[in-house]
Design a protein around this motif. Structure first.
Motif, PDB file in Angstrom:
ATOM      1  N   LYS A 159       0.947  -1.059   0.154  1.00  0.00           N
ATOM      2  CA  LYS A 159       0.243   0.008  -0.165  1.00  0.00           C
ATOM      3  C   LYS A 159       0.875   1.363   0.007  1.00  0.00           C
ATOM      4  O   LYS A 159       0.541   2.129  -0.746  1.00  0.00           O
ATOM      5  N   GLU A 160       2.091   1.400   0.894  1.00  0.00           N
ATOM      6  CA  GLU A 160       2.816   2.368   0.875  1.00  0.00           C
ATOM      7  C   GLU A 160       3.472   2.538  -0.475  1.00  0.00           C
ATOM      8  O   GLU A 160       3.747   3.696  -0.952  1.00  0.00           O
ATOM      9  N   GLU A 161       3.891   1.648  -1.008  1.00  0.00           N
ATOM     10  CA  GLU A 161       4.713   1.632  -2.510  1.00  0.00           C
ATOM     11  C   GLU A 161       3.767   2.069  -3.379  1.00  0.00           C
ATOM     12  O   GLU A 161       3.821   2.852  -4.248  1.00  0.00           O
ATOM     13  N   PHE A 162       2.434   1.828  -3.474  1.00  0.00           N
ATOM     14  CA  PHE A 162       1.362   2.165  -4.449  1.00  0.00           C
ATOM     15  C   PHE A 162       1.067   3.708  -4.077  1.00  0.00           C
ATOM     16  O   PHE A 162       1.261   4.548  -5.235  1.00  0.00           O
ATOM     17  N   ILE A 163       0.886   4.292  -3.020  1.00  0.00           N
ATOM     18  CA  ILE A 163       0.758   5.548  -2.703  1.00  0.00           C
ATOM     19  C   ILE A 163       2.086   6.282  -3.295  1.00  0.00           C
ATOM     20  O   ILE A 163       1.791   7.381  -4.092  1.00  0.00           O
ATOM     21  N   LYS A 164       3.124   5.936  -2.788  1.00  0.00           N
ATOM     22  CA  LYS A 164       4.264   6.745  -3.309  1.00  0.00           C
ATOM     23  C   LYS A 164       4.353   6.894  -4.935  1.00  0.00           C
ATOM     24  O   LYS A 164       4.923   7.757  -5.600  1.00  0.00           O
TER      25      LYS A 164
END
Length: 472
Positions: A188-193
């Protein structure tokens, strides 16, 4: 559709009712610090946000009255929308208190659609927020301002069903409810970044263009996000890498970088059918010679599509904007504080639109003919001087160096308006009013009528000059 009028009462410093007449135009507000100009844009933002969520009203109350808060707008289609509120009782610090809240359920469908669209697409950008770039590591830094505020309602492609802020909320919920799901959290963090870095990639060209326009320097910026909560800047100044932007870039350039990013994002990604820019004293860090380029950007890229409100406490800047911006598209007003002991309130806030012809008509209707003549002449002076400077007539530049009589300026303007024979002749007919600095009162009964005719002449001259300047 635009906002035509704004009314406020019992909001922050506004114990009395104040009405702002935007006429559906863009607006420039001048006021000294503490006069309430920032509160005006805050009232608008509160109204926009009130259709989406329950907002506590305690911090917005006027402390000198217990009367309910009132905020209302009238739109250019004639429809009015008023702030909807409610109250509920809660226990706080062991005491039961009545809490005032906004009431999203109080709006009709059409009202809600309009307000929610503006809420999602409008942020108040202030100088204080812009200068958070000085501290890029605190919780309320540049990252917080742009990623979790301005970019919050960015709709993620390709489906455009979810916003960036909703992704953040899901991430926070995931961390709270499933703290051991390291892989899901990381994904999820990688997607947002990834989505944030796509935003920066898409606005990079416009951001650099705006920054260079606002600074007059060859500055190129790239911004990326390698970990949530921290922005990484890459800055080149005259082709050289700048490793420590706080050491090499002064306040004005940092201000320009922030302002350029704000404008570039709204230029590229604001798909709302209703668009506003709320710029609260954003030019404080810019030198005067770099402020005009901001007006050029606003006129070229935002003036038609957005309704813009600019506030300032710099009267010289306010007066310069009056001369520079097209009065058919912009309104100008001052807010001020009057001391009073009425109703046990220490002050009231008032407003004054800088429309000399409007004042002239009011004075004429109230029987003050000399005052009407004075304001008619002031408007005549203002528009012919603006024309002389915009058309780069020699008299316009001499005017900045030494005081040139208004009749000499008029002769230069007249020579540049060969097709306005009728208007030129009528101005000369009423030259005792329009070209006489003293504007002596004439006791003849027909003097009132002559002033009325002079007002009409100046209105027509203003229309003619505006058309000429817009077509040149």
């Amino acid at each position: 559709m635009r906002i035509k009028t704004l009314k406020i009462k019992n909001f922050k410093g506004f114990a009395n009712e104040i009405e702002i007449d935007l006429k559906g135009k863009n607006l420039v507000i001048y006021g000294e610090n503490g006069s309430g100009k920032t509160s005006l844009v805050e009232a608008l933002k509160l109204l926009f946000d009130s259709a989406s969520s329950e907002i506590e009203l305690e911090k917005y109350k006027n402390v000198f009255t217990k009367q309910p808060m009132e905020i209302s707008i009238k739109r250019t289609n004639g429809e009015a929308i008023s702030l909807k509120t409610k109250s509920k009782k809660e226990k706080r610090n062991g005491e039961e208190k009545e809490i005032g809240l906004t009431n999203p359920d109080g709006y009709g469908d059409g009202e809600r659609i309009f307000l929610e669209a503006l809420s999602r697409s409008t942020s108040i950008l202030s100088y204080r927020q812009l200068m958070k770039i000085y501290d890029l590591s605190t919780p309320e830094d540049f990252y917080e301002l742009f990623i979790r505020n301005i970019m919050a309602y960015y709709l993620i492609p390709p489906r455009r069903e979810k916003t960036l802020i909703e992704e953040f909320q899901e991430l926070e919920k995931l961390k709270k409810e499933h703290p051991r799901s390291k892989k899901r959290i990381r994904e999820k963090e990688e997607f947002i970044k990834g989505e944030i870095n796509k935003i920066f990639a898409e606005i990079k060209e416009t951001w650099n263009q705006y920054t260079q326009t606002l600074t007059g320097d060859n500055i190129k910026i790239e911004c990326s996000l390698e970990e949530l909560g921290k922005l990484n800047f890459s800055v080149k100044w005259n082709g050289k890498d700048v490793s420590d932007i706080l050491s090499y870039l002064n306040e004005g350039r940092l201000n320009a970088i922030s302002l350029g990013l704000f404008l570039a994002y709204y230029k590229r990604f604001n798909d709302s059918p209703y668009k506003m820019l709320l710029l609260d004293d954003v030019v404080i860090g810019l030198d005067m010679n770099l402020r005009i380029p901001l007006l050029d950007i606003l006129q070229k890229d935002f003036e038609e599509e957005y309704q813009i409100i600019i506030t300032t406490f710099d009267e010289n800047w306010f007066n310069l904007m009056k001369q520079y911006l097209n009065s058919n598209k912009w309104e100008f007003m001052k807010v001020f504080v009057k001391r009073t002991d009425n109703n046990n309130r220490p002050f009231i806030v008032g407003s004054e639109h800088q429309d000399y012809l409007r004042k002239a008509k009011e004075y004429l209707n109230n029987g003050d003919v000399p005052a009407a003549a004075l304001y008619t002449r002031l408007e005549f002076e203002r528009i012919v001087l603006k024309y002389a400077e915009k058309r780069r007539l020699k008299i316009g530049f001499r005017r900045k160096v030494q005081k040139i009589p208004i009749n000499e300026i008029w002769e230069a303007v007249k020579a540049d308006l060969p097709k306005a024979k009728t208007i030129r002749k009528r101005v000369d007919t009423y030259k005792s009013i329009l070209l006489n600095p003293a504007v002596h009162y004439d006791p003849r009964p027909k003097y009132r009528q002559e002033v009325s005719y002079a007002i009409d002449v100046v209105e027509k001259l203003k229309e003619k000059i505006t058309r000429e300047l817009n077509s040149s």
